[in-house]
Design an enzyme around this catalytic site. Structure first.
Site, short mmCIF file in Angstrom:
data_model
loop_
_atom_site.label_atom_id
_atom_site.label_comp_id
_atom_site.label_asym_id
_atom_site.label_seq_id
_atom_site.Cartn_x
_atom_site.Cartn_y
_atom_site.Cartn_z
NE ARG A 135 -2.55 0.56 3.56
CZ ARG A 135 -1.92 1.07 4.63
NH1 ARG A 135 -1.50 2.33 4.59
NH2 ARG A 135 -1.72 0.36 5.69
CE1 TYR A 162 -16.39 12.02 -17.13
CE2 TYR A 162 -15.00 12.02 -15.17
CZ TYR A 162 -15.87 11.37 -16.02
OH TYR A 162 -16.21 10.07 -15.78
CG ASP A 165 -8.24 16.25 -15.99
OD1 ASP A 165 -7.46 15.56 -16.67
OD2 ASP A 165 -9.40 15.89 -15.72
CE LYS A 217 -10.88 8.38 -19.47
NZ LYS A 217 -11.27 7.95 -18.11
#
Length: 424
Positions: free
Chosen positions: A73, A125, A209, A234
């Site tokens: 983690r 978005y 972004d 993406k």
């Protein structure tokens, strides 16, 4: 003995060449960095591709003798290889890879204190808008103001004493509006809103972004941003086969805080997702170059079609963002957004959409973008489906708005497919 001498001779011969190689200045070209950036070496076997390390925990020789990795983690060899490569690709020094783009956005908001104010580029978005308005406004009492971040007077007028972040999406999803990052940061500085880096809680962070552009098309950190957010599902992954996100910075104060937060919250990328993203990233430059060239051809074709009401593509000569695209980006990108002429009524317009989609051969109707295949997103029911029809219309998203993620197919085939689907 002869064999040993032969090996020694080979090593002696190789040493000067290795030293000369190390003296070569490291490239800053994206195509090279996408393949060679970061710490991708395999100390165990010298594998050319970092292996997938699925271990949850790592053996410690003795008490107080913890190695570079202790618990996955907090740190994992595969994730480290990917994070270090992505950080360098974006011009940063630190990266934390997350489970999705939305988890990266959520993690970025954790940098803010309870009740902070955020300025947001209008038309972001739909998933970002949903997180801001329906989650963090409630759970963290954050307040969000949506505006055109290119209007510096408006930006400065809307900054409050508790403003702690400016959320920049450029190009925006789906209408591909651009924000002049360099001008925005310079404007904030000249207005006295960029404080000395003494306390993170007092600063206004500029987070960009960069999902649609990637480092191939623009580098926000080099333009003055503090933080970059990516949905690596993406273009970084590039093959529609992994889900992930990332936050990148070169600000040590921000990096230290993010390192603490990612270990505390734990919304990390798995080793397998990190492996897939790193593998995909190696072909980023060649994919983006071809996809962006295809997108420009598709945009030009659609701009001249009588069934199309709007074409949004910053690389077009007719785009209001053409000059900024030329100065800030390498190209107009690989996404084209259009609005097909409809009737203005929801039921009739959706029927127009069904007829259009039923005729396509190569373009596929799907969520997401950035894969090698060409995809069409119906913005009203997909990327912005969480918003009301009225809220969508307010930002320019209608029932016949389509976001085209242009793939690697032959551009003429893609254009012919669209021509057929738009025919009577």
């Amino acid at each position: 003995a002869g064999s040993n001498k032969s090996v020694e001779l080979q090593l002696a011969t190789m040493e000067p060449a290795a030293k000369r190689a190390r003296l070569i200045e490291k490239s800053d070209k994206v195509a090279t960095l996408a393949i060679h950036a970061g710490d991708q070496h395999d100390p165990g076997h010298g594998a050319i591709i970092p292996p997938i390390t699925t271990a949850t925990t790592f053996v410690q020789p003795n008490l107080g003798e913890e190695g570079p990795f202790a618990y996955s983690r907090c740190g994992n060899p595969t994730r480290h290889a990917y994070e270090s490569a992505l950080a360098e690709l974006e011009g940063g020094t630190f990266c934390t890879a997350t489970a999705s783009g939305m988890s990266a956005t959520a993690l970025a908001l954790e940098l803010l204190g309870h009740g902070s104010h955020v300025l947001v580029m209008t038309g972001v978005y739909g998933g970002t808008h949903r997180l801001f308005e329906r989650v963090r406004r409630d759970t963290m009492k954050l307040d969000f103001t949506y505006l055109d971040l290119n209007d510096l007077a408006s930006v400065c007028n809307n900054i409050r004493s508790n403003t702690r972040m400016i959320w920049v999406e450029t190009p925006t999803n789906p209408l591909l509006k651009l924000v002049d990052i360099k001008k925005l940061v310079a404007g904030l500085k000249s207005a006295g809103h960029v404080l000395p880096k003494t306390s993170l809680s007092e600063r206004i962070l500029v987070c960009v972004d960069n999902t649609f552009a990637t480092a191939w098309n623009q580098q926000p950190l080099q333009l003055g941003a503090d933080l970059v957010m990516l949905s690596s599902s993406k273009y970084i992954g590039g093959h529609s086969d992994m889900t992930g996100g990332a936050l990148i910075t070169k600000d040590q104060m921000v990096a230290d805080k993010l390192n603490f937060l990612k270990s505390s919250i734990g919304a990390i990328a798995s080793p397998f997702e990190a492996y897939l993203a790193l593998r995909g990233m190696k072909t980023l430059a060649v994919r983006m170059q071809t996809q962006s060239a295809n997108a420009h051809k598709v945009a030009e074709f659609l701009e001249g079609h009588d069934k199309i009401a709007e074409v949004h593509y910053p690389g077009l000569a007719s785009s209001p963002y053409k000059a900024l695209c030329n100065s800030q980006m390498r190209s107009g990108g690989a996404v084209v957004t259009i609005r097909i002429k409809g009737h203005g009524e929801e039921k009739e317009d959706l029927e127009v959409m069904r007829c259009f989609f039923s005729k396509l051969r190569y373009w596929v109707l799907a969520e997401s973008l950035g894969g090698v295949e060409s995809m069409i997103n119906h913005s009203a029911t997909m990327s912005h489906g969480s918003m009301t029809r009225e809220a969508r219309a307010a930002v320019g998203v209608y029932d016949t708005t389509l976001r085209l993620s242009v793939g690697l197919e032959d551009a003429e085939d893609l254009i012919e497919d669209l021509r057929h689907a738009l025919s009577e």
